[in-house]
Design a protein around this motif. Structure first.
Motif, mmCIF file in Angstrom:
data_model
loop_
_atom_site.group_PDB
_atom_site.id
_atom_site.type_symbol
_atom_site.label_atom_id
_atom_site.label_comp_id
_atom_site.label_asym_id
_atom_site.label_seq_id
_atom_site.Cartn_x
_atom_site.Cartn_y
_atom_site.Cartn_z
ATOM 1 N N THR A 1 -11.419 14.978 7.270
ATOM 2 C CA THR A 1 -11.168 13.952 6.259
ATOM 3 C C THR A 1 -11.502 14.452 4.859
ATOM 4 O O THR A 1 -11.197 13.771 3.877
ATOM 5 N N GLU A 2 -12.133 15.618 4.751
ATOM 6 C CA GLU A 2 -12.372 16.188 3.424
ATOM 7 C C GLU A 2 -11.058 16.548 2.750
ATOM 8 O O GLU A 2 -10.982 16.658 1.520
ATOM 9 N N SER A 3 -10.017 16.714 3.544
ATOM 10 C CA SER A 3 -8.701 17.051 2.995
ATOM 11 C C SER A 3 -8.105 15.891 2.217
ATOM 12 O O SER A 3 -7.127 16.078 1.480
ATOM 13 N N TYR A 4 -8.647 14.695 2.353
ATOM 14 C CA TYR A 4 -8.121 13.545 1.619
ATOM 15 C C TYR A 4 -8.229 13.741 0.109
ATOM 16 O O TYR A 4 -7.542 13.076 -0.660
ATOM 17 N N VAL A 5 -9.093 14.665 -0.314
ATOM 18 C CA VAL A 5 -9.274 14.918 -1.740
ATOM 19 C C VAL A 5 -7.954 15.313 -2.397
ATOM 20 O O VAL A 5 -7.689 14.966 -3.548
ATOM 21 N N VAL A 6 -7.099 16.036 -1.690
ATOM 22 C CA VAL A 6 -5.858 16.538 -2.278
ATOM 23 C C VAL A 6 -4.694 15.585 -2.057
ATOM 24 O O VAL A 6 -3.559 15.879 -2.473
ATOM 25 N N MET A 7 -4.924 14.440 -1.437
ATOM 26 C CA MET A 7 -3.839 13.520 -1.125
ATOM 27 C C MET A 7 -3.720 12.435 -2.182
ATOM 28 O O MET A 7 -4.686 12.079 -2.856
ATOM 29 N N ASP A 8 -2.516 11.864 -2.299
ATOM 30 C CA ASP A 8 -2.254 10.808 -3.278
ATOM 31 C C ASP A 8 -2.216 9.433 -2.620
ATOM 32 O O ASP A 8 -1.510 8.535 -3.063
ATOM 33 N N ASP B 1 -5.322 21.666 16.263
ATOM 34 C CA ASP B 1 -6.566 21.668 15.495
ATOM 35 C C ASP B 1 -6.298 22.061 14.042
ATOM 36 O O ASP B 1 -5.342 22.776 13.753
ATOM 37 N N GLU B 2 -7.185 21.583 13.157
ATOM 38 C CA GLU B 2 -7.081 21.874 11.715
ATOM 39 C C GLU B 2 -5.733 21.427 11.167
ATOM 40 O O GLU B 2 -5.113 22.099 10.336
ATOM 41 N N LEU B 3 -5.275 20.264 11.600
ATOM 42 C CA LEU B 3 -3.984 19.745 11.143
ATOM 43 C C LEU B 3 -3.982 19.499 9.640
ATOM 44 O O LEU B 3 -2.926 19.505 9.000
ATOM 45 N N ASP B 4 -5.148 19.298 9.053
ATOM 46 C CA ASP B 4 -5.239 19.034 7.618
ATOM 47 C C ASP B 4 -4.767 20.229 6.786
ATOM 48 O O ASP B 4 -4.526 20.089 5.588
ATOM 49 N N ARG B 5 -4.642 21.386 7.417
ATOM 50 C CA ARG B 5 -4.113 22.548 6.695
ATOM 51 C C ARG B 5 -2.713 22.242 6.159
ATOM 52 O O ARG B 5 -2.255 22.831 5.175
ATOM 53 N N LEU B 6 -2.014 21.304 6.812
ATOM 54 C CA LEU B 6 -0.664 20.926 6.405
ATOM 55 C C LEU B 6 -0.634 19.980 5.205
ATOM 56 O O LEU B 6 0.362 19.930 4.472
ATOM 57 N N PHE B 7 -1.695 19.212 5.011
ATOM 58 C CA PHE B 7 -1.636 18.080 4.098
ATOM 59 C C PHE B 7 -1.237 18.430 2.660
ATOM 60 O O PHE B 7 -0.537 17.647 2.012
ATOM 61 N N PRO B 8 -1.662 19.571 2.108
ATOM 62 C CA PRO B 8 -1.238 19.877 0.732
ATOM 63 C C PRO B 8 0.265 20.112 0.597
ATOM 64 O O PRO B 8 0.804 20.051 -0.506
ATOM 65 N N TYR B 9 0.948 20.375 1.706
ATOM 66 C CA TYR B 9 2.385 20.633 1.681
ATOM 67 C C TYR B 9 3.097 19.328 2.067
ATOM 68 O O TYR B 9 3.436 19.099 3.226
#
Length: 441
Positions: free
Chosen positions: A280-287, A237-245
């Motif tokens: 999907t709100e984590s997409y904001v920090v993705m390129d 759960d909360e896998l998006d915590r990884l996305f900025p790294y």
């Protein structure tokens, strides 16, 4: 006979048992005492007797003995035990079907306020029963991802699987900065949840000869999967915590993908079933303008439809009709959290529907935190804010750059219509962001 101080509790817990005998004994519970909708509809069809004091005991005992011996009540009392209409006094509001729950976070497995969204739940249960089963649940925040993941895990346990669930919100931020540290911690946490000593991880790890993914892969195969005689369900759960790294996220997601491919051809890895959930709100920090993980069954949780919202209205004990429900949905659509938060506060008597409609799109309303979170995310991304301003400034569909449309849709602020977007939750988002972003139509 059981004396109880809270007769409503007695009926809530035991009225399914009374159904078997088609008779109910009301202990110090008057016929005009308000009950929730489900209890009222149940009791209307069943013979009822009321016990008020010791003087009623001989009469009721006589009826019970007669029923046991002959199957029917004494003739003299037959008229008295016919179903009695339940009257709700006009000055008392209806009670909710279940004890109210403040919305937020995971909905408990036994909660009466959880709404199933088919066919997605059935598809998830079906997928987790297959070799190489992999589910990825994605949606904006507060859409019910964690609650669904918990139910998939519970279903896996019912199937006899071993289960291990990780919530990456519980992981220290520094862990995400180094792949070796992250994968060691990952293996140790899974081991501990399965009753395996996590101290075996550093003993097994060979950093001189193998890379972190190879070490993690071999450890998982030899120490986690090989000894199992039943499948293993792994919930992340909360896998998006990884996305900025970026580096750690890329390598870990690649590892999960490789495990899924192995599960299709390898008997040991076929024991592994995975379900992940991310916002999907984590997409904001993705390129990128695509999902970072695109294998397995993709579950994009939809909002509630009108029938589901009406059902929730009834569960909250509100005597709303179609018009009141329409007004609520005009404000927030079928957004699970926003709908439940409004129903909770109205059912609690904190505000009326009219008061809710006036204050909802303001910082002072019950959605203040939700609105400010979106505003903050936009302010941190000026290019995205400029794109969103175009959407708020018109009621017509807008064609935005692909990246902006992808991210705003991931935030739950817009809906995609072909290559164009339109504003979601018109009555909530338009007035708020017109004011906060100083937009003129």
């Amino acid at each position: 006979f059981i004396r109880v101080n809270h007769p409503r509790t007695l009926f809530s817990l035991f009225y399914p048992l009374f159904l078997l005998n088609r008779a109910v004994l009301r202990v110090n519970l008057p016929f005009d005492d308000p009950l929730n909708y489900e209890q009222r509809s149940f009791l209307q069809t069943i013979q009822q007797r009321q016990w008020k004091s010791e003087a009623d005991t001989p009469v009721i005992l006589s009826e019970i003995l007669s029923l046991l011996s002959t199957g029917s009540a004494p003739e003299l009392l037959a008229e008295e035990i016919t179903p009695t209409p339940i009257v709700i006094k006009g000055d008392r509001p209806p009670l909710p079907v279940a004890e109210l729950e403040l919305p937020g976070g995971t909905i408990q497995l036994a909660s009466r306020f959880y709404v199933q969204r088919e066919p997605w739940e059935s598809r998830c249960y079906e997928q987790i029963g297959k070799n190489a089963g992999l589910i990825r649940i994605k949606a904006p925040r507060q859409m019910g991802k964690t609650s669904l993941l918990a139910r998939i895990c519970d279903h896996a346990a019912e199937l006899g699987y071993r289960t291990a669930s990780l919530d990456f919100l519980e992981t220290d931020e520094a862990i995400f900065e180094d792949l070796t540290v992250f994968l060691k911690r990952f293996c140790a946490l899974i081991s501990r949840k399965l009753g395996i000593s996590p101290r075996q991880v550093p003993e097994f790890w060979d950093e001189e000869l193998f890379g972190p993914k190879e070490n993690c892969n071999d450890y998982f195969e030899q120490y986690i999967l090989a000894p199992l005689t039943v499948p293993l369900f792994l919930g992340l759960d909360e896998l998006d915590r990884l996305f900025p790294y970026n580096i750690v996220a890329k390598e870990f997601l690649t590892l999960l993908r490789s495990w899924n491919e192995k599960a299709k051809v390898n008997e040991t890895w076929a024991k592994l079933r995975i379900a992940i959930a991310h916002s999907t709100e984590s997409y904001v920090v993705m390129d990128t303008n695509s999902s970072p993980f695109n294998v397995g069954l993709a579950v994009e949780l939809p909002e509630f439809n009108q029938e589901q919202v009406l059902d929730l209205v009834a569960r909250h004990g509100l005597s709303w009709g179609t018009e009141e429900t329409r007004q609520l949905m005009k404000m927030v659509g079928g957004h699970p959290y926003l709908v439940r938060l409004a129903l909770y506060h109205v059912a609690q008597g904190d505000l009326t529907l009219s008061e809710f409609l006036v204050t909802a799109a303001t910082d002072a309303g019950i959605y203040g935190e939700h609105l400010r979170r979106h505003l903050w995310n936009l302010q941190q991304n000026p290019e995205l804010a400029a794109a969103f301003q175009q959407v708020v400034a018109t009621k017509e569909p807008v064609c935005l750059p692909s990246m902006s449309a992808f991210k705003l849709n991931g935030m739950g602020l817009v809906s995609l219509q072909g290559n164009e977007v339109i504003l979601r939750h018109e009555c909530l988002y338009r007035p708020y962001f017109q004011s906060r972003l100083r937009i003129r139509e």
